[in-house]
Design a protein around this motif. Structure first.
Motif, PDB file in Angstrom:
ATOM      1  N   ALA A   1     -21.570 -89.301  -6.545  1.00 47.79           N
ATOM      2  CA  ALA A   1     -21.828 -90.695  -6.176  1.00 47.79           C
ATOM      3  C   ALA A   1     -22.152 -91.531  -7.412  1.00 47.79           C
ATOM      4  N   ALA A   2     -22.964 -90.983  -8.318  1.00 45.61           N
ATOM      5  CA  ALA A   2     -23.346 -91.737  -9.511  1.00 45.61           C
ATOM      6  C   ALA A   2     -22.136 -92.009 -10.394  1.00 45.61           C
ATOM      7  N   ALA A   3     -21.265 -91.019 -10.563  1.00 49.80           N
ATOM      8  CA  ALA A   3     -20.074 -91.219 -11.396  1.00 49.80           C
ATOM      9  C   ALA A   3     -19.149 -92.256 -10.774  1.00 49.80           C
ATOM     10  N   ALA A   4     -18.996 -92.216  -9.457  1.00 52.98           N
ATOM     11  CA  ALA A   4     -18.149 -93.201  -8.783  1.00 52.98           C
ATOM     12  C   ALA A   4     -18.713 -94.608  -8.944  1.00 52.98           C
ATOM     13  N   LEU A   5     -20.017 -94.760  -8.793  1.00 49.14           N
ATOM     14  CA  LEU A   5     -20.644 -96.071  -8.950  1.00 49.14           C
ATOM     15  C   LEU A   5     -20.504 -96.583 -10.384  1.00 49.14           C
ATOM     16  N   ARG A   6     -20.675 -95.691 -11.357  1.00 47.21           N
ATOM     17  CA  ARG A   6     -20.508 -96.113 -12.752  1.00 47.21           C
ATOM     18  C   ARG A   6     -19.101 -96.647 -12.985  1.00 47.21           C
ATOM     19  N   ALA A   7     -18.108 -95.962 -12.432  1.00 47.22           N
ATOM     20  CA  ALA A   7     -16.726 -96.399 -12.610  1.00 47.22           C
ATOM     21  C   ALA A   7     -16.488 -97.752 -11.951  1.00 47.22           C
ATOM     22  N   LEU A   8     -16.948 -97.916 -10.726  1.00 47.23           N
ATOM     23  CA  LEU A   8     -16.728 -99.172 -10.006  1.00 47.23           C
ATOM     24  C   LEU A   8     -17.454-100.331 -10.672  1.00 47.23           C
ATOM     25  N   HIS A   9     -18.672-100.100 -11.124  1.00 52.12           N
ATOM     26  CA  HIS A   9     -19.440-101.175 -11.747  1.00 52.12           C
ATOM     27  C   HIS A   9     -18.947-101.488 -13.156  1.00 52.12           C
ATOM     28  N   SER A  10     -18.380-100.508 -13.834  1.00 54.90           N
ATOM     29  CA  SER A  10     -17.904-100.762 -15.197  1.00 54.90           C
ATOM     30  C   SER A  10     -16.664-101.636 -15.199  1.00 54.90           C
ATOM     31  N   ASN A  11     -15.868-101.591 -14.132  1.00 52.45           N
ATOM     32  CA  ASN A  11     -14.639-102.390 -14.074  1.00 52.45           C
ATOM     33  C   ASN A  11     -14.315-102.729 -12.621  1.00 52.45           C
ATOM     34  N   PRO A  12     -15.076-103.623 -12.005  1.00 52.86           N
ATOM     35  CA  PRO A  12     -14.856-103.906 -10.583  1.00 52.86           C
ATOM     36  C   PRO A  12     -13.520-104.577 -10.290  1.00 52.86           C
TER      37      PRO A  12
ATOM     38  N   PRO B   1     -16.385 -95.664  -0.411  1.00 50.32           N
ATOM     39  CA  PRO B   1     -16.244 -96.243  -1.749  1.00 50.32           C
ATOM     40  C   PRO B   1     -15.552 -97.600  -1.773  1.00 50.32           C
ATOM     41  N   MET B   2     -14.445 -97.742  -1.063  1.00 53.95           N
ATOM     42  CA  MET B   2     -13.731 -99.014  -1.101  1.00 53.95           C
ATOM     43  C   MET B   2     -14.485-100.101  -0.326  1.00 53.95           C
ATOM     44  N   GLY B   3     -15.235 -99.725   0.683  1.00 56.07           N
ATOM     45  CA  GLY B   3     -16.083-100.696   1.383  1.00 56.07           C
ATOM     46  C   GLY B   3     -17.195-101.200   0.474  1.00 56.07           C
ATOM     47  N   TYR B   4     -17.787-100.287  -0.296  1.00 55.71           N
ATOM     48  CA  TYR B   4     -18.812-100.691  -1.255  1.00 55.71           C
ATOM     49  C   TYR B   4     -18.203-101.583  -2.315  1.00 55.71           C
ATOM     50  N   LEU B   5     -17.011-101.245  -2.815  1.00 57.00           N
ATOM     51  CA  LEU B   5     -16.372-102.039  -3.860  1.00 57.00           C
ATOM     52  C   LEU B   5     -16.117-103.460  -3.368  1.00 57.00           C
ATOM     53  N   THR B   6     -15.629-103.604  -2.141  1.00 58.53           N
ATOM     54  CA  THR B   6     -15.392-104.944  -1.600  1.00 58.53           C
ATOM     55  C   THR B   6     -16.686-105.740  -1.547  1.00 58.53           C
ATOM     56  N   TRP B   7     -17.734-105.110  -1.034  1.00 58.52           N
ATOM     57  CA  TRP B   7     -19.030-105.789  -0.958  1.00 58.52           C
ATOM     58  C   TRP B   7     -19.521-106.168  -2.345  1.00 58.52           C
ATOM     59  N   TRP B   8     -19.399-105.257  -3.324  1.00 64.20           N
ATOM     60  CA  TRP B   8     -19.900-105.560  -4.658  1.00 64.20           C
ATOM     61  C   TRP B   8     -19.076-106.654  -5.326  1.00 64.20           C
ATOM     62  N   ARG B   9     -17.763-106.645  -5.156  1.00 69.98           N
ATOM     63  CA  ARG B   9     -16.933-107.705  -5.728  1.00 69.98           C
ATOM     64  C   ARG B   9     -17.374-109.077  -5.205  1.00 69.98           C
ATOM     65  N   LEU B  10     -17.640-109.152  -3.916  1.00 65.17           N
ATOM     66  CA  LEU B  10     -18.044-110.438  -3.342  1.00 65.17           C
ATOM     67  C   LEU B  10     -19.461-110.813  -3.774  1.00 65.17           C
TER      68      LEU B  10
END
Length: 301
Positions: A198-209, A241-250
């Motif tokens: 989970a931590a590695a996935a979050l680092r990747a998403l936050h580093s380049n959303p 993961p993709m649901g979190y990414l959408t929420w974080w992008r917005l």
């Protein structure tokens, strides 16, 4: 950016403020509920923190640090055993101006951070009403160093203090949250950030959303199967993961609308939407308002 940095940046507004205060004898001062986060550092002596919600008094000693991340109303009072009625305590602004008898027995740093709670990251939302970090020899050395430096800057007012103090207050908030993450063994987000998948996935998403993420690409990037990623991430974070990414992008778009004057097209590109229309449609669906109206109503930084 990492998750903790992003979570703080999404809610921070303007500069923090702090005051070095002294007290002695019998005293009690009240801090009204605040739409931000408060903190106290005991530099000398001891006192008590009395929550306004009726919780038990919290004894504080020299070197203790307290963060009130949701701005809960509370009282600070002398260390005696008598009960303290919050309504009878002197409001902090007036108490600070008039001074306290026997000043010098207790020395503290009292301060607050301005926060925008409208789009709070769940890591910040999970913080308890009171985070108490007792002084321990060898415990959280970075936090202790920041406290010592801040106390010196506020006490001596050396040249450059107007730059040093705000920077140290920013560090203090980061170190307090880090210390909570290190000590909380039952919280959701300490577990999330302690899980390698989970931590590695979050680092990747936050580093380049804005990247063209898919579940397959994310799983391959961190070296696990798509099924493992979905199971571990969703089970800990509470959304796929993709649901979190959408929420974080917005959420990131909301932060950019609040903090910058960038046109909507530029904001859309920075958060991974191909057109302003696509961002506006997703933003309205998620937050119930258009980006333009959100920008007009957002609190100033």
């Amino acid at each position: 950016m990492d998750v903790v940095s992003d979570a703080i940046a999404a809610v921070r507004l303007g500069r923090a403020s702090s005051t070095r205060v002294e007290a002695g004898g019998r005293w009690a001062t009240r801090f009204a509920p605040y739409a931000g986060a408060g903190f106290h550092v005991v530099l000398k002596g001891g006192c008590r923190l009395v929550p306004e919600d009726g919780g038990p008094p919290l004894p504080l000693g020299t070197g203790d640090v307290v963060l009130l991340p949701h701005g809960a109303g509370h009282v600070l009072a002398h260390a005696g055993g008598e009960a303290v009625v919050p309504e009878e305590a002197v409001p902090f602004e007036r108490w600070r101006e008039t001074g306290a008898p026997g000043a010098g027995e207790v020395q503290m740093l009292c301060g607050k951070y301005r926060l925008d709670r409208s789009r709070m990251h769940p890591l910040m939302a999970e913080l308890p009403q009171v985070v108490h970090l007792p002084h321990k020899v060898g415990g959280h050395p970075a936090l202790r160093a920041a406290v010592d430096l801040l106390g010196q800057e506020l006490g001596e007012r050396q040249p450059g203090a107007c730059v040093a103090v705000p920077s140290l207050l920013d560090l203090l908030l980061v170190y307090m949250i880090r210390a909570w993450l290190a000590e909380d063994t039952k919280g959701v987000w300490p577990a999330v950030l302690g899980d390698p998948v989970a931590a590695a996935a979050l680092r990747a998403l936050h580093s380049n959303p804005a990247a063209g993420w898919t579940n397959d690409r994310l799983a391959a990037g961190i070296g696990v199967s798509r099924a493992t990623l979905a199971r571990r991430f969703t089970g800990l974070v509470g959304r796929p993961p993709m649901g979190y990414l959408t929420w974080w992008r917005l959420t990131l778009a909301a932060t950019l609308l609040r903090d910058t004057s960038d046109p909507l097209a530029a904001v859309a590109r920075r958060v991974g939407y191909g057109t302003p229309y696509a961002l506006s449609h997703a933003f309205s669906r998620e937050f119930g308002t258009t980006p333009g109206r959100y920008r007009e109503a957002a609190p100033a930084g």
